[in-house]
Design an enzyme around this catalytic site. Sequence first.
Site, PDB file in Angstrom:
ATOM      1  N   ASN A 158       0.823  -1.212   0.000  1.00 47.54           N
ATOM      2  CA  ASN A 158       0.000   0.000   0.000  1.00 47.54           C
ATOM      3  C   ASN A 158       0.857   1.262   0.000  1.00 47.54           C
ATOM      4  OD1 ASN A 158      -1.740  -2.118   1.944  1.00 47.54           O
ATOM      5  ND2 ASN A 158      -2.878  -1.141   0.309  1.00 47.54           N
ATOM      6  N   TYR A 285      -7.625 -11.150 -11.986  1.00 46.97           N
ATOM      7  CA  TYR A 285      -7.893 -10.248 -10.853  1.00 46.97           C
ATOM      8  C   TYR A 285      -6.610  -9.539 -10.433  1.00 46.97           C
ATOM      9  CZ  TYR A 285      -9.073  -8.647  -6.155  1.00 46.97           C
ATOM     10  OH  TYR A 285      -9.259  -7.877  -5.038  1.00 46.97           O
ATOM     11  N   TYR A 286      -5.525 -10.310 -10.301  1.00 45.93           N
ATOM     12  CA  TYR A 286      -4.251  -9.697  -9.941  1.00 45.93           C
ATOM     13  C   TYR A 286      -3.601  -9.011 -11.126  1.00 45.93           C
ATOM     14  CZ  TYR A 286      -4.052 -10.747  -5.061  1.00 45.93           C
ATOM     15  OH  TYR A 286      -4.307 -10.726  -3.720  1.00 45.93           O
ATOM     16  N   GLN A 287      -3.862  -9.508 -12.313  1.00 42.83           N
ATOM     17  CA  GLN A 287      -3.334  -8.832 -13.501  1.00 42.83           C
ATOM     18  C   GLN A 287      -3.913  -7.418 -13.589  1.00 42.83           C
ATOM     19  OE1 GLN A 287      -3.221 -11.193 -16.998  1.00 42.83           O
ATOM     20  NE2 GLN A 287      -2.602  -9.533 -18.348  1.00 42.83           N
ATOM     21  N   ARG A 288      -5.198  -7.316 -13.262  1.00 44.72           N
ATOM     22  CA  ARG A 288      -5.842  -6.002 -13.204  1.00 44.72           C
ATOM     23  C   ARG A 288      -5.133  -5.118 -12.179  1.00 44.72           C
ATOM     24  NH1 ARG A 288      -7.677  -3.940  -8.466  1.00 44.72           N
ATOM     25  NH2 ARG A 288      -7.818  -6.152  -7.961  1.00 44.72           N
ATOM     26  N   HIS A 443      -0.917 -16.672  -5.207  1.00 42.90           N
ATOM     27  CA  HIS A 443      -2.362 -16.508  -5.339  1.00 42.90           C
ATOM     28  C   HIS A 443      -3.006 -17.569  -6.227  1.00 42.90           C
ATOM     29  CE1 HIS A 443      -2.341 -13.000  -2.943  1.00 42.90           C
ATOM     30  NE2 HIS A 443      -1.510 -12.365  -3.722  1.00 42.90           N
ATOM     31  N   HIS A 445      -4.563 -21.251  -7.341  1.00 39.95           N
ATOM     32  CA  HIS A 445      -5.388 -22.300  -6.734  1.00 39.95           C
ATOM     33  C   HIS A 445      -4.960 -23.662  -7.284  1.00 39.95           C
ATOM     34  CE1 HIS A 445      -8.999 -19.697  -5.257  1.00 39.95           C
ATOM     35  NE2 HIS A 445      -7.839 -19.225  -4.882  1.00 39.95           N
ATOM     36  N   ASP A 463     -16.428 -20.857 -10.380  1.00 40.85           N
ATOM     37  CA  ASP A 463     -15.178 -20.955  -9.656  1.00 40.85           C
ATOM     38  C   ASP A 463     -15.441 -20.183  -8.359  1.00 40.85           C
ATOM     39  OD1 ASP A 463     -12.544 -20.173  -8.639  1.00 40.85           O
ATOM     40  OD2 ASP A 463     -11.774 -20.877 -10.553  1.00 40.85           O
ATOM     41  N   ARG A 468     -12.263 -14.046   0.814  1.00 40.81           N
ATOM     42  CA  ARG A 468     -11.730 -12.766   1.274  1.00 40.81           C
ATOM     43  C   ARG A 468     -12.760 -11.688   0.992  1.00 40.81           C
ATOM     44  NH1 ARG A 468      -6.463  -9.372  -1.093  1.00 40.81           N
ATOM     45  NH2 ARG A 468      -6.619  -7.775   0.491  1.00 40.81           N
ATOM     46  N   HIS A 494     -13.271 -26.675  -6.750  1.00 37.14           N
ATOM     47  CA  HIS A 494     -13.330 -26.338  -8.181  1.00 37.14           C
ATOM     48  C   HIS A 494     -13.998 -27.452  -8.986  1.00 37.14           C
ATOM     49  CE1 HIS A 494     -10.016 -24.057  -6.379  1.00 37.14           C
ATOM     50  NE2 HIS A 494     -10.309 -23.115  -7.270  1.00 37.14           N
TER      51      HIS A 494
END
Lengths: 761, 761
Positions: A158, A285-288, A443, A445, A463, A468, A494
């Site tokens: 952060n 999600y993390y690529q974003r 991250h 799975h 999925d 979280r 999954h």
Amino acid sequence: MVKIALVIYRTSLISCLNLLFLCSIVSCDSEHKTTTLKHKSILFTAASLSTVQEQYSSVQLFQQSMDQAIKEVDAQIANGIEVPIPKDLAGGYTHERHKLNYLTMQRAGKLYRVTGEEKYAVYVHDMLREYAEMFPTLDRHPSEKSYSRGKLFWQCLNDANWLVYASQAYDCIYDRLNADEKAFLETNLFRPYANFLSIETPQFFNRIHNHSTWANAGVGMIGLVMNDTVLVKRALYGLEEDGLDTAAKDNDGGSIKEEGQERAGFLAQMDLLFSPDGFYAEGPYYQRYAIYPFMVFAASLQNARPDLKIFEHRDGILSKAVYALLNLTDSNGEFYPINDAQKGMSYYSRELVSAVDIIYHFGDQNPELLSIAEKQGRVLLDVTGFSVAEAISQGKTQAFVPKSMELKDGADGSEGGLAILRMNHTGGDLNAVFKYTAQGMGHGHYDKLSYSLFENGEEVLQDYGVSRFVNIEQKNGGGYLKENKTFAKQTVAHNTVVVNQTTNYGADIDVANKRHSDRFFFDASKKNIQIASAKDTGAYDGVRMQRTIALIADSSFAKPLLVDVFDIDSDEINTYDLPCYYFGQLLLANMVYETRATLAPMGDQFGYQHLWEVAKADKLPNQTKVTWMNNQQFYSWTASTDTSDEFLFGRIGANDPKFNLRADPMFMLRRKADHAVFASVLESHGSYSAVSELSEDAFSKVTGIDVIYQSDDYTAVQIRHEGGTLQLVLCRNDSAADQSHEITIESKKVSWTGAYDYQVM
Amino acid sequence: MVKIALVIYRTSLISCLNLLFLCSIVSCDSEHKTTTLKHKSILFTAASLSTVQEQYSSVQLFQQSMDQAIKEVDAQIANGIEVPIPKDLAGGYTHERHKLNYLTMQRAGKLYRVTGEEKYAVYVHDMLREYAEMFPTLDRHPSEKSYSRGKLFWQCLNDANWLVYASQAYDCIYDRLNADEKAFLETNLFRPYANFLSIETPQFFNRIHNHSTWANAGVGMIGLVMNDTVLVKRALYGLEEDGLDTAAKDNDGGSIKEEGQERAGFLAQMDLLFSPDGFYAEGPYYQRYAIYPFMVFAASLQNARPDLKIFEHRDGILSKAVYALLNLTDSNGEFYPINDAQKGMSYYSRELVSAVDIIYHFGDQNPELLSIAEKQGRVLLDVTGFSVAEAISQGKTQAFVPKSMELKDGADGSEGGLAILRMNHTGGDLNAVFKYTAQGMGHGHYDKLSYSLFENGEEVLQDYGVSRFVNIEQKNGGGYLKENKTFAKQTVAHNTVVVNQTTNYGADIDVANKRHSDRFFFDASKKNIQIASAKDTGAYDGVRMQRTIALIADSSFAKPLLVDVFDIDSDEINTYDLPCYYFGQLLLANMVYETRATLAPMGDQFGYQHLWEVAKADKLPNQTKVTWMNNQQFYSWTASTDTSDEFLFGRIGANDPKFNLRADPMFMLRRKADHAVFASVLESHGSYSAVSELSEDAFSKVTGIDVIYQSDDYTAVQIRHEGGTLQLVLCRNDSAADQSHEITIESKKVSWTGAYDYQVM
């Protein structure tokens, strides 16, 4: 100004002089104050700044974005500056305040740069001064949760965010400050801050990881603004000496330093974090999340250090990464939630606004990007956003059409991949997302060969995503929940086969990081079938798995069918579980099952401890069928089964003392065998209206699916339905596109070229 | 034609003659063929038919509705007529086909009447002939499920529907048939059909019930078309002799004939089924279903027998019924799902299209109705729909504003009622629906003093509604499910107190039908508080209950608070359970609870057998707080509790072998006491975005709610929050608006006039 310019276009010199006089008055009184660029800016060139300053008010989407920013920033200015002593975790006051501060500072800075309004510069300067006064007094954040504790925040990640945004704010007011003012900020805040994130926290700065991308970007961007070549070099190439231990782990179990890792820094991130197709190992999600520092630092370099040609690096990898992301979305623009992904994140996020604007401006000006920018409804307040808004105002927009595609994983593209199969039908579209990637680091799975299915942007087979609640303080301060490890990451969470009720790789991340599934073939070139096939031999020792997922369009069905052929082979007898996470209400199940009078968990480890066993069938018919209803539609799943198979109905939520899990339903097919083929077909059919109360096509049309041929080299299935039969033959060993094959099925010769054969019988 | 008329407005006689000539040509070649009314029609008068025929094509919404009907009817004409031998239950082929037939016939008839297109008349006539050929051969439907088996359908109710629609179709083509053709249809089909529904099935025709309303309407409408005064009289006044047994029950356990019931027929339904406020005992879902025969038969009477002045009957009860329905909706126009109601039914249904059009035309031409008609996007293809469409095209529309209101129940308004409390806030609205009605006959639920809460058209605290999937054949042929009786109707399935884990009235419908709750006071006149209070002494013998529900707007809160004070009094120690059916994910519960390692049902009867006990707290703090998240918002429930209270977390779904129930979550406060006050406050607060990942106001601001005064005459509560205290004093015995009261609370005198006092402290 534009209008005036048009009016006087053909005037005499005298008129022009009059105009200059007029302009000088206007620039004093109107909001269009122009300022000249006096340093190498990370947001503008001298020419682009002047264009934006002069023309922005006549470009609707840009003006609209300005208006929104003005509203938000003015409200914060009215609120007054708050720079509290850091204390809270995510979701808490000090965390959220510092986050709001950097977002506001950056917007205020840009407003000043574009409009020349003093109050925005004053606000940024005042706030930065408060930070510069506080920063030297700060030790690391009181929370000890993170492997790299920050100062303003509980984790350096952060803090790095703060610096990426604050650098932009500083860049905007840089020209306005005198030498003493700059020295005060740089000595007390920016240089020590940059050193803190890098030299003082090498385990954060020198990884090949999205965390380090943020660190690299923050340090590099403030270096560019201050024209500090040492910081810029550090950002691009990493710390020379980091003293990191290859056994060290971060909070998510990810490695700090892989064995043999030699490189670090921004260029290494660009080379190693993306596959050649622009796929990012941790998933969209993390690529974003990661794309923002990539894009904003790259844009900063392109503005301040155009000689580096950063957007051309690695054959335009940043552009590929953005297109990969845009294609990793359902029809609502939401990212497929593979790996640790919170659902609902989409290309409406601020990171994607940046990515679309930057890649449009510095990339190929693809008019399809404009349709996404229009949906986003806002642009960056810099030259990239201006380019996009201007092109939209000029009517250049074309519709963005997401594509069926395969994205290979691994830095060299050799570590499996992800297949996206899309088919449109009259009522919308179906997307199957088939995952045969590498682990995806901390991250990732344990879900080798899993798939999920979407219809019109709604999940059909889900999925689970992450366990979280990002930034919800009540849920572990917004951090990862225990159930993310014990359930969400586990294989059984999954839609893929679990062997002997054990997670892939025995849930050992070190093993997982070293292995990956393998692509076998992918073909989305035909109208009536899109198909992907992949293999895995590493998830379970001694177990060879091949899964093939196909979307098939046939005129007997209003919508495409999803055909799933999961071939599992072992020398030993194992238990194979195939879970299926549906949504909605079960309407029909054609086997005899017993519902449990009391519920117990399905197991005690590998995620099974979180699944209530609601009902069980001890034997099955030859064709097992389940029909359910969700979103005013019907879904039927038909599988070829053995009488000795078992079938379980379950629900998530056992051993969940803090109600962290969603209580979603699932069913599971179980078979004890050495070699098994799970062949199934999923139909989306019919519709229901709660207003007219009419139901249409509520019943499945598939009468059965049969495995009609099995050998070491081939598997063939037939799907029988009311109007005929469909036949799919799959190669198991040779996927070469030009290889000819011939086999005899039920005394009929079938010959074809390539990895599979599909026929309407 | 209109355009031509305008053009020639001021022409000479010769021109007029030319026009007549022109018109005669036009009427042969264009689609505007005019036909003259030659009998007393149930859909038009001679004048209104001619207006509609001449003007419809220039009235957009009417033309649009015509186009839609043309599309649907033309598709059916192309499909060919299918009149199968009756066989299936709801959802099955023959059921759905006959239903589609009557809907299509009616539309085709109206298309013929308006356009004069022969093909529509031919289609209706051909289809009616097929029915007339088949009908004499039919015995009752093979399914024996219904207390009144039909012929075309499994129950007479659907047969009556058929006749209501077929009468309209026949009316439209009546003028076009010769005497033989009419005699064929009437002798073989319509008269025996009407007798079958009435004389031959008195248990269906002669009830005071929505079933009989349909029967009355069908018989009366075909009587009007055929000018058969015997049938019309039978429809209006019922069968003189029915020989019905007051002990007989229908499939839902409803009485066929109440003791002392003397009247039957349409006028009796109008007098007895609605309360003076237009509330229908079974609730809005059935009121919506029942309203269609009321409206369409009333409109038929108004067209064919205007002398009856049916819309003036009982002080305009039909108009009141429509307005009651329109106000019984959330902000999406969906009906509050009290009693046996399938969720999602709304004022977009065809029944409400009819009701709005008819009550607009024959009622007071209220321009607010036009906004609903605009949303509905279609109108009836007769004079009523034309009136609405024409008024909309003339710009007369005004927004419909649903109101906070109390609807009294019972034919004379003395049997309790239903309170709707609505408050708007900047982000939308909150609606509390508080139910203190009579039982509502066979479709009533045992939920005295229950309430549900809606925000922006989404359920916050749900009423479970019905356990039924209407027209989904897989679910018991679309009929009521066993779990409707064993769960959905039971008290514990609702947000109200259950005494000793037993359902209201011991779940005895005969007792229930004789009792009701009582209104105590209702006040929605103030800006900062809307409040309703009701009592019940009949649900549990020896237990006196008073519940007060209030919406309170206070500047310290962004949205209104819901305050709930449930006062329960008995001479004996009882167990009081207060369930709360929320949606979404629990974020916080401030008590120490134990989650169950295995799940067992909460009990073995009265609905408890369907609730899994997920977790339990054996003691509670003084203030119990639960926060959850749903629809990107936060909700907190804070209750004043005793340390000896228990708290249960549950989930629906136990003992549900066919997966008929929704697995929704709930929690429950349990107290053992003789006198108890459950005082709680529900806050809707904050917001979350999955795209920005920002959470706002995720925490409750209420610090506590305390019962600060209790006596036989008064109960007072204080709600403490971060910014102050709110105080609510409630009368328990005297609700007179002009009565003065004075008590001393914590040594302060509080005096007020009326049933309650609310103060910001």
